[in-house]
Design a protein around this motif. Structure first.
Motif, PDB file in Angstrom:
ATOM      1  N   ILE A  86       0.907  -1.160   0.000  1.00 28.22           N
ATOM      2  CA  ILE A  86       0.000   0.000   0.000  1.00 28.22           C
ATOM      3  C   ILE A  86       0.943   1.206   0.000  1.00 28.22           C
ATOM      4  CG2 ILE A  86      -1.730   1.259   1.366  1.00 28.22           C
ATOM      5  CD1 ILE A  86      -2.566  -1.534   2.443  1.00 28.22           C
ATOM      6  N   GLY A  87       0.746   2.130  -0.905  1.00 30.33           N
ATOM      7  CA  GLY A  87       1.671   3.255  -0.990  1.00 30.33           C
ATOM      8  C   GLY A  87       2.670   3.094  -2.132  1.00 30.33           C
ATOM      9  N   ALA A  88       2.556   1.988  -2.884  1.00 32.14           N
ATOM     10  CA  ALA A  88       3.482   1.785  -4.010  1.00 32.14           C
ATOM     11  C   ALA A  88       3.273   2.859  -5.081  1.00 32.14           C
ATOM     12  CB  ALA A  88       3.295   0.398  -4.613  1.00 32.14           C
ATOM     13  N   ILE A  89       2.036   3.327  -5.224  1.00 36.51           N
ATOM     14  CA  ILE A  89       1.789   4.449  -6.144  1.00 36.51           C
ATOM     15  C   ILE A  89       1.784   5.708  -5.295  1.00 36.51           C
ATOM     16  CG2 ILE A  89       0.272   5.482  -7.864  1.00 36.51           C
ATOM     17  CD1 ILE A  89      -0.925   2.790  -8.436  1.00 36.51           C
ATOM     18  N   SER A 113       9.997   6.680 -10.512  1.00 32.37           N
ATOM     19  CA  SER A 113       9.984   7.697  -9.458  1.00 32.37           C
ATOM     20  C   SER A 113       8.559   8.258  -9.376  1.00 32.37           C
ATOM     21  CB  SER A 113      10.945   8.831  -9.823  1.00 32.37           C
ATOM     22  OG  SER A 113      10.453   9.495 -10.977  1.00 32.37           O
ATOM     23  N   ALA A 114       8.270   9.032  -8.326  1.00 31.96           N
ATOM     24  CA  ALA A 114       6.938   9.620  -8.163  1.00 31.96           C
ATOM     25  C   ALA A 114       6.573  10.463  -9.388  1.00 31.96           C
ATOM     26  CB  ALA A 114       6.895  10.464  -6.897  1.00 31.96           C
ATOM     27  N   GLU A 115       7.544  11.231  -9.898  1.00 30.18           N
ATOM     28  CA  GLU A 115       7.270  12.100 -11.064  1.00 30.18           C
ATOM     29  C   GLU A 115       6.957  11.250 -12.295  1.00 30.18           C
ATOM     30  OE1 GLU A 115      10.128  12.479  -9.126  1.00 30.18           O
ATOM     31  OE2 GLU A 115       9.031  13.986  -7.951  1.00 30.18           O
ATOM     32  N   GLU A 116       7.752  10.192 -12.468  1.00 27.90           N
ATOM     33  CA  GLU A 116       7.515   9.329 -13.636  1.00 27.90           C
ATOM     34  C   GLU A 116       6.148   8.641 -13.538  1.00 27.90           C
ATOM     35  OE1 GLU A 116      12.152   8.083 -14.632  1.00 27.90           O
ATOM     36  OE2 GLU A 116      11.020   6.959 -13.129  1.00 27.90           O
ATOM     37  N   GLN A 117       5.778   8.234 -12.316  1.00 26.42           N
ATOM     38  CA  GLN A 117       4.459   7.602 -12.128  1.00 26.42           C
ATOM     39  C   GLN A 117       3.347   8.581 -12.512  1.00 26.42           C
ATOM     40  OE1 GLN A 117       4.058   6.207  -8.074  1.00 26.42           O
ATOM     41  NE2 GLN A 117       5.125   4.295  -8.526  1.00 26.42           N
ATOM     42  N   ASP A 118       3.480   9.841 -12.036  1.00 32.30           N
ATOM     43  CA  ASP A 118       2.458  10.862 -12.347  1.00 32.30           C
ATOM     44  C   ASP A 118       2.299  11.020 -13.851  1.00 32.30           C
ATOM     45  OD1 ASP A 118       1.989  11.348  -9.755  1.00 32.30           O
ATOM     46  OD2 ASP A 118       3.014  13.300  -9.668  1.00 32.30           O
ATOM     47  N   LYS A 119       3.457  11.067 -14.518  1.00 35.41           N
ATOM     48  CA  LYS A 119       3.440  11.276 -15.975  1.00 35.41           C
ATOM     49  C   LYS A 119       2.779  10.067 -16.670  1.00 35.41           C
ATOM     50  CE  LYS A 119       6.518  12.837 -19.543  1.00 35.41           C
ATOM     51  NZ  LYS A 119       7.787  12.393 -20.068  1.00 35.41           N
ATOM     52  N   ALA A 120       3.166   8.866 -16.219  1.00 35.35           N
ATOM     53  CA  ALA A 120       2.632   7.648 -16.850  1.00 35.35           C
ATOM     54  C   ALA A 120       1.119   7.537 -16.616  1.00 35.35           C
ATOM     55  CB  ALA A 120       3.349   6.420 -16.308  1.00 35.35           C
ATOM     56  N   LEU A 121       0.672   7.803 -15.381  1.00 32.89           N
ATOM     57  CA  LEU A 121      -0.765   7.695 -15.073  1.00 32.89           C
ATOM     58  C   LEU A 121      -1.547   8.840 -15.712  1.00 32.89           C
ATOM     59  CD1 LEU A 121      -0.591   6.561 -11.334  1.00 32.89           C
ATOM     60  CD2 LEU A 121      -1.231   5.170 -13.301  1.00 32.89           C
ATOM     61  N   GLY A 122      -0.842   9.951 -15.933  1.00 39.12           N
ATOM     62  CA  GLY A 122      -1.473  11.140 -16.521  1.00 39.12           C
ATOM     63  C   GLY A 122      -1.896  10.933 -17.970  1.00 39.12           C
ATOM     64  N   THR A 123      -1.422   9.847 -18.597  1.00 35.84           N
ATOM     65  CA  THR A 123      -1.828   9.592 -19.984  1.00 35.84           C
ATOM     66  C   THR A 123      -3.290   9.112 -20.024  1.00 35.84           C
ATOM     67  OG1 THR A 123      -1.146   7.275 -19.904  1.00 35.84           O
ATOM     68  CG2 THR A 123       0.507   8.858 -20.682  1.00 35.84           C
ATOM     69  N   HIS A 124      -3.808   8.653 -18.851  1.00 34.46           N
ATOM     70  CA  HIS A 124      -5.165   8.090 -18.774  1.00 34.46           C
ATOM     71  C   HIS A 124      -5.358   6.979 -19.807  1.00 34.46           C
ATOM     72  CE1 HIS A 124      -6.279  10.975 -15.799  1.00 34.46           C
ATOM     73  NE2 HIS A 124      -5.845  11.959 -16.568  1.00 34.46           N
TER      74      HIS A 124
END
Ligand code: UVW
Length: 336
Positions: A62-65, A220-231
């Motif tokens: 829990i917290g991996a994302i 990294s947190a930034e890379e995750q945001d970018k990847a998830l941001g593609t929807h």
């Protein structure tokens, strides 16, 4: 015996394939859906899968994302020392706060309504008010299909079957981006099942590995945001036809490592739609009563299956026992 999709009794105002009422007993509305398929015989047969005495956790931390998608809250974890408390002992407690859909999870049967009517599984009108009333509700006649009811039947125990799409794709030179809407078809699942020597049985829990959590876990947190941001996320192809295939296999549950199990965005009549129209979520959760597991950690499971040269195992899962719980970490184990 559960009817196939085309033989399900017609439910007024609902499309063919709506399974409301199929599992009702003694005039009581069912609240656990296809978990009813986990009969003592199914569980005993699943127990025969334990041969090596090896167990594998399927739970991503829990917290991996760091910042979960869909405006969900990530993990807040606070550790408290007893030294500062009136107990004045040497030791610790901790408190956690998180959205139950922020990492490995089960979606309960009232997580996602059938959008045209706004009704959850079995025609139940779940609202924020009725769900909140459910917290601590002792009135067994008025229950919503939330995850705590799994505890009334001893959790989920059955035969898990891994469909290792990632391993299959790697071995066959199929390359794809998990942060695209790469769609795993039912034909892919059938091909992989055959190549893995798997024959589905009624009451199986099918688990599809796409490599999504593994890709996200290395970022990294930034890379995750970018990847998830593609929807855009990979997953099983969400069509009415694939929904029908899943029902006709009579699985007790489905799970995977992808964000939504099915690919995002949904495509309806050739047009990309928003997540509000997720196709399999509506069929599985609201119309079939088939729980969906998402964001499960499947890397170690894939390795163990390859090592054991088999893709079926005993699966156990016990969600949090919180009255009114809509989602929960699965606490899932595969035992070989
Ligand atoms: C939504 O509810 C939109 O997604 P999920 O069930 O995949 O968390």
């Amino acid at each position: 015996n559960v009817p196939d999709f085309d033989d399900l009794p017609q439910v007024e105002g609902m499309p063919q394939g709506c399974a409301w009422g199929v599992f009702d007993k003694d005039g009581k509305k069912d609240v656990i859906g296809t978990l009813n398929l986990l009969t003592p015989d199914v569980v005993k047969a699943a127990a025969a899968e334990v041969k090596e005495g090896v167990s594998v956790s399927l739970n991503w931390p829990i917290g991996a994302i760091k910042t979960p998608g869909f405006f969900r809250k990530g993990l807040v974890h606070k550790v408290m020392s007893f030294i500062d408390s009136p107990l004045a002992a040497h030791g610790f407690d901790d408190e956690i706060e998180f959205n139950t859909q922020c990492s490995s999870q089960w979606d309960s049967l009232c997580h996602f309504n059938y959008q045209p009517t706004g009704l959850a599984y079995n025609g139940i009108k779940a609202t924020v008010e009725t769900l909140v009333q459910e917290f601590g509700n002792e009135d067994r006649e008025k229950l919503l299909p939330t995850l705590n009811h799994w505890h009334d039947r001893g959790g989920l125990v059955g035969r898990g079957v891994l469909i290792d799409y990632k391993a299959y794709a790697d071995a066959n030179g199929i390359s794809y981006d998990p942060f695209s809407d790469h769609r795993i078809t039912v034909a892919d699942i059938e091909t992989i099942a055959k190549s893995q020597g798997v024959e589905f049985r009624q009451g199986d829990i099918i688990i599809v590995r796409s490599g999504f959590t593994e890709a996200l876990g290395t970022m990294s947190a930034e890379e995750q945001d970018k990847a998830l941001g593609t929807h855009r996320t990979c997953g099983v192809e969400g069509t009415d036809e694939s929904a029908k295939w899943f029902w006709n296999k009579h699985f007790a549950a489905v799970a995977g490592d992808a964000l939504a199990f099915e690919a995002i965005p949904p495509i309806i009549d050739g047009k990309e739609e928003t997540v509000a129209k997720l196709v399999l979520h509506q069929w599985f959760l609201s119309l079939f009563g088939l729980p969906i597991g998402e964001l499960w950690d499947l890397k170690a499971l894939s390795e163990q299956c390859a090592k054991s040269k088999r893709y079926s195992f005993l699966l156990t899962s016990s969600p949090l026992n919180i009255p009114g719980s809509i989602g929960s970490p699965p606490n899932a184990l595969a035992i070989f």
